[in-house]
Enzyme design. Structure first.
Site, PDB file in Angstrom:
ATOM      1  N   ARG A  27       0.873  -1.343   0.000  1.00  0.00           N
ATOM      2  CA  ARG A  27       0.359  -0.034  -0.026  1.00  0.00           C
ATOM      3  C   ARG A  27       0.843   1.231   0.069  1.00  0.00           C
ATOM      4  O   ARG A  27       0.330   2.155   0.644  1.00  0.00           O
ATOM      5  CB  ARG A  27      -0.777   0.051   1.110  1.00  0.00           C
ATOM      6  CG  ARG A  27      -2.022  -0.856   1.430  1.00  0.00           C
ATOM      7  CD  ARG A  27      -3.202  -0.260   0.561  1.00  0.00           C
ATOM      8  NE  ARG A  27      -4.386  -1.246   0.661  1.00  0.00           N
ATOM      9  CZ  ARG A  27      -5.488  -1.361   1.507  1.00  0.00           C
ATOM     10  NH1 ARG A  27      -5.527  -0.492   2.547  1.00  0.00           N
ATOM     11  NH2 ARG A  27      -6.141  -2.315   1.326  1.00  0.00           N
ATOM     12  N   ARG A  31      -3.449   6.682   1.287  1.00  0.00           N
ATOM     13  CA  ARG A  31      -3.831   7.902   1.852  1.00  0.00           C
ATOM     14  C   ARG A  31      -2.986   8.538   2.762  1.00  0.00           C
ATOM     15  O   ARG A  31      -3.171   9.888   3.359  1.00  0.00           O
ATOM     16  CB  ARG A  31      -5.372   7.519   2.867  1.00  0.00           C
ATOM     17  CG  ARG A  31      -6.457   7.479   1.670  1.00  0.00           C
ATOM     18  CD  ARG A  31      -7.696   6.851   2.500  1.00  0.00           C
ATOM     19  NE  ARG A  31      -7.135   5.493   2.925  1.00  0.00           N
ATOM     20  CZ  ARG A  31      -7.903   4.569   3.332  1.00  0.00           C
ATOM     21  NH1 ARG A  31      -9.572   4.931   3.659  1.00  0.00           N
ATOM     22  NH2 ARG A  31      -7.912   3.506   3.622  1.00  0.00           N
ATOM     23  N   ARG A  40      -6.836  11.827  -5.574  1.00  0.00           N
ATOM     24  CA  ARG A  40      -8.283  10.956  -5.392  1.00  0.00           C
ATOM     25  C   ARG A  40      -9.237  11.923  -5.519  1.00  0.00           C
ATOM     26  O   ARG A  40     -10.364  11.987  -6.109  1.00  0.00           O
ATOM     27  CB  ARG A  40      -8.018  10.195  -4.186  1.00  0.00           C
ATOM     28  CG  ARG A  40      -9.298   9.424  -3.779  1.00  0.00           C
ATOM     29  CD  ARG A  40      -8.821   8.732  -2.147  1.00  0.00           C
ATOM     30  NE  ARG A  40      -9.995   8.120  -1.819  1.00  0.00           N
ATOM     31  CZ  ARG A  40     -10.821   8.593  -1.160  1.00  0.00           C
ATOM     32  NH1 ARG A  40     -10.778   9.922  -0.776  1.00  0.00           N
ATOM     33  NH2 ARG A  40     -11.869   7.580  -0.543  1.00  0.00           N
ATOM     34  N   ASP A  77      -7.201  -2.527  -7.277  1.00  0.00           N
ATOM     35  CA  ASP A  77      -7.554  -3.285  -5.857  1.00  0.00           C
ATOM     36  C   ASP A  77      -7.805  -4.528  -6.146  1.00  0.00           C
ATOM     37  O   ASP A  77      -8.152  -4.778  -7.426  1.00  0.00           O
ATOM     38  CB  ASP A  77      -8.824  -2.556  -5.438  1.00  0.00           C
ATOM     39  CG  ASP A  77      -9.104  -2.826  -4.060  1.00  0.00           C
ATOM     40  OD1 ASP A  77      -8.534  -2.053  -3.229  1.00  0.00           O
ATOM     41  OD2 ASP A  77      -9.935  -3.860  -3.829  1.00  0.00           O
ATOM     42  N   TYR A 154     -14.834 -11.519   0.265  1.00  0.00           N
ATOM     43  CA  TYR A 154     -15.596 -10.441   0.019  1.00  0.00           C
ATOM     44  C   TYR A 154     -17.024 -10.773  -0.751  1.00  0.00           C
ATOM     45  O   TYR A 154     -17.865  -9.933  -0.416  1.00  0.00           O
ATOM     46  CB  TYR A 154     -14.925  -9.498  -0.664  1.00  0.00           C
ATOM     47  CG  TYR A 154     -13.730  -8.804   0.350  1.00  0.00           C
ATOM     48  CD1 TYR A 154     -14.049  -7.812   1.128  1.00  0.00           C
ATOM     49  CD2 TYR A 154     -12.431  -9.336   0.215  1.00  0.00           C
ATOM     50  CE1 TYR A 154     -12.919  -7.046   2.023  1.00  0.00           C
ATOM     51  CE2 TYR A 154     -11.434  -8.823   1.185  1.00  0.00           C
ATOM     52  CZ  TYR A 154     -11.733  -7.865   2.047  1.00  0.00           C
ATOM     53  OH  TYR A 154     -10.695  -7.321   2.901  1.00  0.00           O
TER      54      TYR A 154
HETATM   55  O1  CP3 Z   1       0.087  -1.434  -2.649  1.00  0.00           O
HETATM   56  C1  CP3 Z   1      -0.371  -0.479  -3.284  1.00  0.00           C
HETATM   57  O2  CP3 Z   1       0.121   0.487  -3.232  1.00  0.00           O
HETATM   58  C2  CP3 Z   1      -1.248  -0.920  -4.305  1.00  0.00           C
HETATM   59  C3  CP3 Z   1      -2.406  -0.750  -4.175  1.00  0.00           C
HETATM   60  C4  CP3 Z   1      -3.449  -1.667  -3.366  1.00  0.00           C
HETATM   61  C5  CP3 Z   1      -4.360  -1.375  -2.956  1.00  0.00           C
HETATM   62  N1  CP3 Z   1      -5.328  -2.186  -2.362  1.00  0.00           N
HETATM   63  C6  CP3 Z   1      -4.861   0.325  -3.034  1.00  0.00           C
HETATM   64  C7  CP3 Z   1      -6.121   0.878  -1.746  1.00  0.00           C
HETATM   65  C8  CP3 Z   1      -3.265  -2.863  -3.214  1.00  0.00           C
HETATM   66  C9  CP3 Z   1      -2.333  -3.936  -3.398  1.00  0.00           C
HETATM   67  C10 CP3 Z   1      -4.630  -3.358  -2.282  1.00  0.00           C
HETATM   68  C11 CP3 Z   1      -5.119  -4.742  -2.221  1.00  0.00           C
HETATM   69  C12 CP3 Z   1      -6.335  -5.061  -1.432  1.00  0.00           C
HETATM   70  N2  CP3 Z   1      -7.367  -4.407  -1.572  1.00  0.00           N
HETATM   71  C13 CP3 Z   1      -6.388  -6.076  -0.399  1.00  0.00           C
HETATM   72  C14 CP3 Z   1      -5.214  -7.016  -0.161  1.00  0.00           C
HETATM   73  C15 CP3 Z   1      -3.836  -6.487   0.646  1.00  0.00           C
HETATM   74  C16 CP3 Z   1      -4.388  -6.287   2.200  1.00  0.00           C
HETATM   75  O3  CP3 Z   1      -4.355  -4.917   2.549  1.00  0.00           O
HETATM   76  O4  CP3 Z   1      -4.646  -7.202   2.768  1.00  0.00           O
HETATM   77  C17 CP3 Z   1      -7.485  -5.918   0.113  1.00  0.00           C
HETATM   78  C18 CP3 Z   1      -8.030  -7.011   1.300  1.00  0.00           C
HETATM   79  C19 CP3 Z   1      -8.276  -5.030  -0.479  1.00  0.00           C
HETATM   80  C20 CP3 Z   1      -9.794  -4.640  -0.383  1.00  0.00           C
HETATM   81  C21 CP3 Z   1      -9.929  -3.197   0.057  1.00  0.00           C
HETATM   82  N3  CP3 Z   1      -9.699  -2.105  -0.690  1.00  0.00           N
HETATM   83  C22 CP3 Z   1      -9.866  -2.730   1.497  1.00  0.00           C
HETATM   84  C23 CP3 Z   1     -10.408  -3.588   2.548  1.00  0.00           C
HETATM   85  C24 CP3 Z   1     -10.130  -1.191   1.246  1.00  0.00           C
HETATM   86  C25 CP3 Z   1     -10.375  -0.344   2.596  1.00  0.00           C
HETATM   87  C26 CP3 Z   1      -9.356  -0.026   3.172  1.00  0.00           C
HETATM   88  C27 CP3 Z   1      -9.552   1.119   4.023  1.00  0.00           C
HETATM   89  O5  CP3 Z   1      -8.742   1.069   5.004  1.00  0.00           O
HETATM   90  O6  CP3 Z   1     -10.765   2.056   4.061  1.00  0.00           O
HETATM   91  C28 CP3 Z   1      -9.517  -0.977   0.001  1.00  0.00           C
HETATM   92  C29 CP3 Z   1      -9.396   0.453  -0.487  1.00  0.00           C
HETATM   93  C30 CP3 Z   1      -8.363   0.757  -1.025  1.00  0.00           C
HETATM   94  N4  CP3 Z   1      -7.441   0.051  -1.747  1.00  0.00           N
HETATM   95  C31 CP3 Z   1      -7.628   2.051  -0.600  1.00  0.00           C
HETATM   96  C32 CP3 Z   1      -6.374   1.983  -1.411  1.00  0.00           C
HETATM   97  C33 CP3 Z   1      -5.206   3.052  -1.399  1.00  0.00           C
HETATM   98  C34 CP3 Z   1      -8.076   3.275   0.153  1.00  0.00           C
HETATM   99  C35 CP3 Z   1      -9.119   3.673  -0.593  1.00  0.00           C
HETATM  100  C36 CP3 Z   1      -9.077   5.303  -0.527  1.00  0.00           C
HETATM  101  O7  CP3 Z   1      -8.174   6.051  -1.142  1.00  0.00           O
HETATM  102  O8  CP3 Z   1     -10.220   5.736   0.059  1.00  0.00           O
END
Ligand code: CP3
Length: 351
Positions: A27, A31, A40, A77, A154
């Site tokens: 990640r 943010r 964003r 994502d 999910y």
């Molecule tokens: O690593 C990176 O920089 C690449 C981008 C990336 C994101 N999500 C961006 C993201 C990657 C590799 C993911 C994978 C992902 N997404 C996983 C597996 C990795 C892990 O964290 O275990 C999972 C379970 C998801 C599903 C997901 N997407 C969730 C649960 C959320 C909400 C998280 C939160 O804290 O609100 C997301 C959203 C998400 N994916 C964000 C980002 C930067 C935040 C969204 C925003 O900008 O509001």
């Protein structure tokens, strides 16, 4: 196509000699970076950002502009795959991801189809190609997908969950239905990752975020066996270069030998495993990635540097280690503490 100028990340994954321990952060584009929040805002929403190749490229490069990282990761994502299967992904503000049509009914599970990644996920392939052009062979680009089991969590729950009640009810009562979801999803993931590789991804990571929520026998049956199928189905080379694969199971430390045996090149570790002991357990079978506690980044820069050194010393000298966090970076992380981390890692074995 030649390897990137800084190919330490690919070398470490393939257990070839490196000139320093490479690092990237799960990640890394997110943010905690004000410039990410700004892009964003311009995109309108997180999903619009993912679906706009130009803006996805912009945020992918943001952490590399700030920090001396050894790899870029595609900004996207894991849930874009079930979205492409027609489940209707949306993000409710402050609530995380949700699906309009969770998979609970037998008929919907029977009707599930494998999407064509070059049609339904075209925006991801366009982002990969655009990021590769922008990187201009400086560092490698990582592509990724969720594991079938993590995606199924999910898809069946319809969003995040504390206890996976719906999914586990299905697993114990109707394992045939869960296997049907996992079977279609595994095929979808193979096609999706191979399309990313063809578009320019130089390594791939499978995120098995929820595999660790399973009993040991169920982990093998419902998660690892599908990951193994994916790894077997991946293109091993592209343009004459090896494409290494990384499997990250959060909470999977107890099954390390099993995971290392799935055919992947590297195993990602969360912060609960001692990486030195893990190295002894896997020998020269796979490389290891990890595993600093992401919460450590809230402590002082001195503590961050000390804890980074602890991980590096625990692994010890030699190749086969990609430094990373044990899970994604928190959105509240102070960006200058990340600078302290990157410096500490890069200084360590260079002396
Ligand atoms: O690593 C990176 O920089 C690449 C981008 C990336 C994101 N999500 C961006 C993201 C990657 C590799 C993911 C994978 C992902 N997404 C996983 C597996 C990795 C892990 O964290 O275990 C999972 C379970 C998801 C599903 C997901 N997407 C969730 C649960 C959320 C909400 C998280 C939160 O804290 O609100 C997301 C959203 C998400 N994916 C964000 C980002 C930067 C935040 C969204 C925003 O900008 O509001």
């Amino acid at each position: 196509m030649a390897r990137p100028h800084n190919d330490n990340f690919l070398r470490a994954l393939l257990r070839e000699p490196v000139d320093h321990t490479p690092l990237w952060l799960m990640r890394q584009a997110g943010r905690y970076l004000p410039e990410y929040c700004e892009t964003r805002r311009r995109a309108g929403s997180f999903l619009d950002l993912c679906k706009s190749p130009g803006l996805a490229c912009e945020v992918t490069l943001q952490p590399l502009a700030r920090y001396d990282l050894d790899a870029a990761i595609l900004f996207s994502d894991i849930l874009t795959v079930p979205d492409a299967m027609g489940l209707g992904l949306y993000f409710a503000e402050g609530e995380g991801p949700k699906f309009e049509r969770p998979l609970r009914e037998e008929w919907a599970i029977r009707d599930l189809e494998v999407p064509d990644p070059n049609v339904h996920l075209r925006y991801v392939m366009d982002a990969v190609a655009e990021i590769r052009r922008a990187l201009n062979n400086s560092v490698p680009l990582i592509g990724f997908s969720g594991s079938p089991f993590t995606l199924a969590c999910y898809m069946v729950e319809g969003g995040g969950s504390d206890d996976f009640r719906h999914l586990k009810t299905m697993m114990y009562d109707r394992p045939d239905l869960l296997h049907r979801i996992l079977d279609v999803t595994a095929t979808a993931v193979v096609d999706y990752l191979n399309a990313q590789i063809e578009a320019g991804a130089q390594a791939v990571q499978i995120f098995d975020t929820w595999g660790g929520a399973l009993p040991a026998h169920a982990f093998r049956e419902f998660s690892l066996s599908y990951i193994q199928r994916i790894v077997e189905g991946l293109k091993k080379t592209h343009d004459g270069e090896r494409i290494p694969s990384i499997v990250f199971t959060k909470g999977g430390g107890q099954w390390l030998e099993d995971i290392a045996g799935c055919g992947c090149d590297a195993v990602g570790l969360d912060w609960t495993t001692d990486i030195g002991q893990a190295r002894k357990r896997v020998g020269d079978k796979v490389a290891l990635q990890g595993n600093l506690d992401p919460m450590c980044l809230f402590a002082s820069p001195e503590a961050v540097a000390r804890e980074a050194k602890r991980v590096l010393d625990a692994y010890g000298p030699g190749t086969g280690h990609v430094f990373n966090l044990g899970h994604g970076i928190s959105q509240y992380t102070p960006p200058d503490h990340v600078s302290a981390l990157v410096e500490a890692v890069h200084e360590h074995w260079r002396g």
